[in-house]
Design a protein around this motif. Sequence first.
Motif, PDB file in Angstrom:
ATOM      1  N   ILE A 115      71.325   2.448  71.303  1.00  0.00           N
ATOM      2  CA  ILE A 115      70.040   2.082  71.912  1.00  0.00           C
ATOM      3  C   ILE A 115      69.178   3.315  72.170  1.00  0.00           C
ATOM      4  CG2 ILE A 115      68.913   0.977  73.887  1.00  0.00           C
ATOM      5  CD1 ILE A 115      71.416  -0.833  74.102  1.00  0.00           C
ATOM      6  N   TYR A 116      69.692   4.259  72.951  1.00  0.00           N
ATOM      7  CA  TYR A 116      68.881   5.420  73.324  1.00  0.00           C
ATOM      8  C   TYR A 116      68.483   6.264  72.113  1.00  0.00           C
ATOM      9  CZ  TYR A 116      70.406   4.489  78.159  1.00  0.00           C
ATOM     10  OH  TYR A 116      70.664   3.919  79.370  1.00  0.00           O
ATOM     11  N   THR A 117      69.415   6.554  71.230  1.00  0.00           N
ATOM     12  CA  THR A 117      69.127   7.418  70.086  1.00  0.00           C
ATOM     13  C   THR A 117      68.116   6.794  69.122  1.00  0.00           C
ATOM     14  OG1 THR A 117      71.239   8.551  70.294  1.00  0.00           O
ATOM     15  CG2 THR A 117      70.138   8.699  68.152  1.00  0.00           C
ATOM     16  N   PRO A 118      68.267   5.522  68.720  1.00  0.00           N
ATOM     17  CA  PRO A 118      67.249   4.946  67.831  1.00  0.00           C
ATOM     18  C   PRO A 118      65.851   4.914  68.456  1.00  0.00           C
ATOM     19  CG  PRO A 118      69.206   3.557  67.845  1.00  0.00           C
ATOM     20  CD  PRO A 118      69.395   4.607  68.896  1.00  0.00           C
ATOM     21  N   ILE A 119      65.785   4.619  69.749  1.00  0.00           N
ATOM     22  CA  ILE A 119      64.486   4.601  70.430  1.00  0.00           C
ATOM     23  C   ILE A 119      63.927   6.022  70.511  1.00  0.00           C
ATOM     24  CG2 ILE A 119      63.294   4.147  72.609  1.00  0.00           C
ATOM     25  CD1 ILE A 119      65.216   1.764  72.977  1.00  0.00           C
ATOM     26  N   ALA A 120      64.780   6.971  70.815  1.00  0.00           N
ATOM     27  CA  ALA A 120      64.351   8.370  70.894  1.00  0.00           C
ATOM     28  C   ALA A 120      63.810   8.837  69.546  1.00  0.00           C
ATOM     29  CB  ALA A 120      65.514   9.251  71.342  1.00  0.00           C
ATOM     30  N   ASP A 121      64.505   8.504  68.479  1.00  0.00           N
ATOM     31  CA  ASP A 121      64.051   8.893  67.139  1.00  0.00           C
ATOM     32  C   ASP A 121      62.689   8.274  66.825  1.00  0.00           C
ATOM     33  OD1 ASP A 121      66.381  10.322  66.837  1.00  0.00           O
ATOM     34  OD2 ASP A 121      67.357   8.809  65.571  1.00  0.00           O
ATOM     35  N   LYS A 122      62.519   7.030  67.215  1.00  0.00           N
ATOM     36  CA  LYS A 122      61.278   6.304  66.934  1.00  0.00           C
ATOM     37  C   LYS A 122      60.103   6.832  67.755  1.00  0.00           C
ATOM     38  CE  LYS A 122      60.072   1.492  66.198  1.00  0.00           C
ATOM     39  NZ  LYS A 122      60.492   0.124  66.439  1.00  0.00           N
ATOM     40  N   THR A 123      60.372   7.260  68.975  1.00  0.00           N
ATOM     41  CA  THR A 123      59.303   7.696  69.880  1.00  0.00           C
ATOM     42  C   THR A 123      59.202   9.215  70.003  1.00  0.00           C
ATOM     43  OG1 THR A 123      60.779   7.510  71.798  1.00  0.00           O
ATOM     44  CG2 THR A 123      59.430   5.582  71.250  1.00  0.00           C
ATOM     45  N   LEU A 124      59.962   9.926  69.174  1.00  0.00           N
ATOM     46  CA  LEU A 124      59.959  11.392  69.167  1.00  0.00           C
ATOM     47  C   LEU A 124      60.318  11.978  70.531  1.00  0.00           C
ATOM     48  CD1 LEU A 124      56.755  11.934  67.004  1.00  0.00           C
ATOM     49  CD2 LEU A 124      59.137  11.816  66.231  1.00  0.00           C
ATOM     50  N   ARG A 125      61.371  11.443  71.110  1.00  0.00           N
ATOM     51  CA  ARG A 125      61.908  11.938  72.386  1.00  0.00           C
ATOM     52  C   ARG A 125      63.378  12.248  72.203  1.00  0.00           C
ATOM     53  NH1 ARG A 125      58.786   8.650  76.730  1.00  0.00           N
ATOM     54  NH2 ARG A 125      57.173   7.787  75.430  1.00  0.00           N
ATOM     55  N   ARG A 126      63.965  12.698  73.269  1.00  0.00           N
ATOM     56  CA  ARG A 126      65.418  12.900  73.277  1.00  0.00           C
ATOM     57  C   ARG A 126      66.068  11.679  73.912  1.00  0.00           C
ATOM     58  NH1 ARG A 126      65.685  19.257  74.746  1.00  0.00           N
ATOM     59  NH2 ARG A 126      64.914  19.906  72.711  1.00  0.00           N
ATOM     60  N   PRO A 127      67.307  11.382  73.508  1.00  0.00           N
ATOM     61  CA  PRO A 127      67.995  10.237  74.108  1.00  0.00           C
ATOM     62  C   PRO A 127      68.067  10.315  75.637  1.00  0.00           C
ATOM     63  CG  PRO A 127      69.162  10.949  72.156  1.00  0.00           C
ATOM     64  CD  PRO A 127      68.078  11.957  72.407  1.00  0.00           C
ATOM     65  N   ARG A 128      68.223  11.520  76.185  1.00  0.00           N
ATOM     66  CA  ARG A 128      68.273  11.684  77.651  1.00  0.00           C
ATOM     67  C   ARG A 128      66.953  11.268  78.297  1.00  0.00           C
ATOM     68  NH1 ARG A 128      72.994  12.475  80.105  1.00  0.00           N
ATOM     69  NH2 ARG A 128      72.188  13.977  81.564  1.00  0.00           N
ATOM     70  N   ALA A 129      65.839  11.512  77.607  1.00  0.00           N
ATOM     71  CA  ALA A 129      64.533  11.115  78.127  1.00  0.00           C
ATOM     72  C   ALA A 129      64.409   9.593  78.151  1.00  0.00           C
ATOM     73  CB  ALA A 129      63.412  11.722  77.296  1.00  0.00           C
TER      74      ALA A 129
END
Length: 119
Positions: A50-64
């Motif tokens: 969940i976190y990693t795919p969203i982070a990749d899509k939104t140009l953020r880090r999974p922690r963010a």
Amino acid sequence: MVTSDLSARINDVLRYVGITRNMNAYMILSQALTLIAEDEDRLRAVEKEIYTPIADKTLRRPRAVQSTVRRASKVAWDFFPDRVQELAGYPLNGRPSAVAMLELLYNGVARYDDLSILK
């Protein structure tokens, strides 16, 4: 579940706990709930699924992404603890963690038709 129906359910559940479209968390939570709706097993590996795919899509880090979910949990708990507990379906002793928040929000989406509070 039809995509527009899923989107409407997600919107209703998020608004019910005080997460509105003008908040950054709305987009993140909406994407997370959509991913969970596609495959509920994603809740077993939240960081990777969940976190990693969203982070990749939104140009953020999974922690963010995780931090955004945590802040949304805090907002919902601070303003509407009774509604958060109602979505959970059981009494909570405190603010839910990020993963617990995703799970209880998804439960609200999945049990939408049974929750008269959302109508």
